[in-house]
Design an enzyme around this catalytic site. Structure first.
Site, PDB file in Angstrom:
ATOM      1  N   HIS A 101       0.819  -1.229   0.000  1.00 17.89           N
ATOM      2  CA  HIS A 101       0.000   0.000   0.000  1.00 17.89           C
ATOM      3  C   HIS A 101       0.848   1.272   0.000  1.00 17.89           C
ATOM      4  O   HIS A 101       0.310   2.351  -0.239  1.00 17.89           O
ATOM      5  CB  HIS A 101      -0.942   0.027   1.208  1.00 17.89           C
ATOM      6  CG  HIS A 101      -1.964  -1.061   1.208  1.00 17.89           C
ATOM      7  ND1 HIS A 101      -2.840  -1.242   0.158  1.00 17.89           N
ATOM      8  CD2 HIS A 101      -2.253  -2.035   2.107  1.00 17.89           C
ATOM      9  CE1 HIS A 101      -3.623  -2.288   0.432  1.00 17.89           C
ATOM     10  NE2 HIS A 101      -3.289  -2.791   1.598  1.00 17.89           N
ATOM     11  N   HIS A 158      -6.252  -7.112  -0.403  1.00 19.73           N
ATOM     12  CA  HIS A 158      -6.468  -5.694  -0.724  1.00 19.73           C
ATOM     13  C   HIS A 158      -5.726  -5.296  -2.002  1.00 19.73           C
ATOM     14  O   HIS A 158      -4.661  -5.858  -2.306  1.00 19.73           O
ATOM     15  CB  HIS A 158      -5.977  -4.818   0.428  1.00 19.73           C
ATOM     16  CG  HIS A 158      -6.600  -5.139   1.763  1.00 19.73           C
ATOM     17  ND1 HIS A 158      -6.002  -5.992   2.673  1.00 19.73           N
ATOM     18  CD2 HIS A 158      -7.771  -4.734   2.316  1.00 19.73           C
ATOM     19  CE1 HIS A 158      -6.776  -6.080   3.753  1.00 19.73           C
ATOM     20  NE2 HIS A 158      -7.862  -5.346   3.553  1.00 19.73           N
TER      21      HIS A 158
HETATM   22  N1  Q9C Z   1     -11.094  -1.905  10.822  1.00 27.30           N
HETATM   23  C1  Q9C Z   1      -2.478  -5.098   4.262  1.00 27.30           C
HETATM   24  O1  Q9C Z   1      -3.117  -6.122   4.182  1.00 27.30           O
HETATM   25  N2  Q9C Z   1      -8.129  -1.521   7.070  1.00 27.30           N
HETATM   26  N3  Q9C Z   1      -3.022  -3.933   4.707  1.00 27.30           N
HETATM   27  C2  Q9C Z   1      -8.398  -2.115   8.323  1.00 27.30           C
HETATM   28  C3  Q9C Z   1     -10.084  -2.563  10.064  1.00 27.30           C
HETATM   29  C4  Q9C Z   1      -6.735  -1.445   6.701  1.00 27.30           C
HETATM   30  C5  Q9C Z   1      -4.393  -3.888   5.071  1.00 27.30           C
HETATM   31  C6  Q9C Z   1      -9.786  -1.805   8.783  1.00 27.30           C
HETATM   32  C7  Q9C Z   1      -6.302  -2.637   5.930  1.00 27.30           C
HETATM   33  C8  Q9C Z   1      -4.862  -2.565   5.535  1.00 27.30           C
HETATM   34  C9  Q9C Z   1      -1.022  -5.071   3.937  1.00 27.30           C
HETATM   35 ZN    ZN Z   2      -4.200  -7.020   2.751  1.00 26.20          ZN
END
Ligand code: Q9C
Ligand code: ZN
Length: 351
Positions: free
Chosen positions: A166, A212
């Site tokens: 990301h 993601h």
């Molecule tokens: N309430 C990777 O998998 N959103 N990043 C979390 C939880 C962020 C994921 C929401 C997700 C980031 C590397």
């Molecule tokens: Zn992820």
């Protein structure tokens, strides 16, 4: 398959206590236990494990050298500056943005509060004095894996933490600070151009199979026709990172496969086969796999229905190119299943 990991005692001090979602503090998902469970499980396999213990100064220099082809100098300098403990602040206290840059065309501000919003795009990715070193160490593992893939003719896995996909050219986000996948691609270019005949244009692929969308990797290479970025991920209308992940015609070598919530092994496999078809047509000289186990049915923040057994088939499907390949750890947050899922995925590369 050869495993690269970092000493747990040193820069794995990066342990954000919480992320902020909708104004509320929630426990941070990107925890040290992720590395511990993966390592524990990999120790039960017969993969060789190398603990990469590069001296800190040497590591910073080597990583920043490659990272300067991925991230802006201003961003790298900012990130490095956060590693100095601020007077009156404990080394392990985390800061979050409060105001995001609403005028990117005006001169960059200098107030610490402004900088936090300048170089970040969310409230999930805080910084402490330990964060920069952890990010450097994570990227260093990716680079060690690339070196191994180029010299030992064996697939290498880097147990990267924090993750990378990301992280944008000049913004942290999604638990990511340095884009390990992009750094690995640039490291491959450097290694392979030194060894292969100089007239041949090197081409590479970053295949992102985290739950993601790999927004950072996509954007960093969006105008580079020699690095194809391919991502299979949850549809951005439903999931983080929300602002990218659909087909983007302005990007010169990029393919996105947005998938519905509830995606099964069979649906995923059909899409992965299409993706591999496109990748073979690109005729890459190297492959970087950004692997997230957050596609598993029981991931706490995911939404697909993939099974542990499927990860082996996924890897077998990917492992058909016969080019130097590295696998980098991205997400995956079910700390009871994560080790097994990773081991199962890596097993698919080893037949
Ligand atoms: N309430 C990777 O998998 N959103 N990043 C979390 C939880 C962020 C994921 C929401 C997700 C980031 C590397
Ligand atoms: Zn992820």
């Amino acid at each position: 398959m050869h495993i690269f990991t970092a000493p747990l005692t040193q820069t794995q001090q990066h342990q954000p206590p919480h992320e902020i979602f909708n104004g509320e503090q929630e426990p941070h998902q990107e925890v040290l236990a992720r590395v511990e469970t993966i390592l524990h499980q990999l120790q039960q396999t017969d993969f060789e494990i190398t603990t990469v213990d590069t001296p800190a100064a040497e590591m910073r220099e080597a990583v920043l050298d490659i990272a300067s082809n991925v991230h802006s100098q201003a961003y790298l300098s900012y990130l490095e500056s956060t590693s100095i403990v601020q007077p009156g602040r404990a080394g392990n206290s985390y800061v979050y943005p409060s105001v995001f840059n609403y005028r990117a065309d005006l001169p960059a501000p200098t107030h610490p509060v402004a900088l936090r919003g300048q170089y970040s795009f969310d409230l999930y990715t805080p910084v402490s004095a330990t964060t920069f070193d952890a990010a450097v160490e994570s990227a260093n593992l990716a680079m060690a894996a690339v070196q191994h893939a180029c010299t030992a003719n064996e697939i290498a896995y880097a147990l990267c933490r924090p993750p990378g996909h990301h992280a944008e050219q000049a913004k942290m986000g999604g638990y990511c600070y340095l884009n390990n996948g992009a750094i690995a691609a640039r490291a491959f270019e450097r290694h392979l151009s030194a060894t292969q005949n100089a007239t041949q244009q090197l081409r590479g692929v970053v295949l992102d199979v985290d739950f993601h969308h790999g927004n950072g990797t996509e954007h960093i290479f969006s105008q580079d026709e020699n690095v194809l970025t391919v991502s299979i991920h949850a549809h951005p209308e439903k999931m983080f990172p929300f602002f990218s992940g659909l087909e983007t015609p302005e990007y010169v070598a990029n393919i996105n496969y947005p998938m519905p919530i509830g995606t099964t092994d069979q649906q995923y496999q059909a899409t992965l086969e299409l993706a591999m078809e496109q990748i073979r047509e690109f005729e890459p000289n190297y492959l970087v796999v950004s692997y997230g186990a957050d596609t598993h049915a029981e991931d706490p923040i995911g939404g697909f229905k993939l099974t542990t057994e499927y990860f082996e088939r996924m890897a077998q499907t990917i492992n058909t190119l016969n080019v130097p390949t590295v696998v980098l750890q991205e997400g995956g947050y079910n700390t009871s299943l994560l080790g097994m899922n990773v081991a199962r995925f890596l097993r698919g590369f080893s037949q």
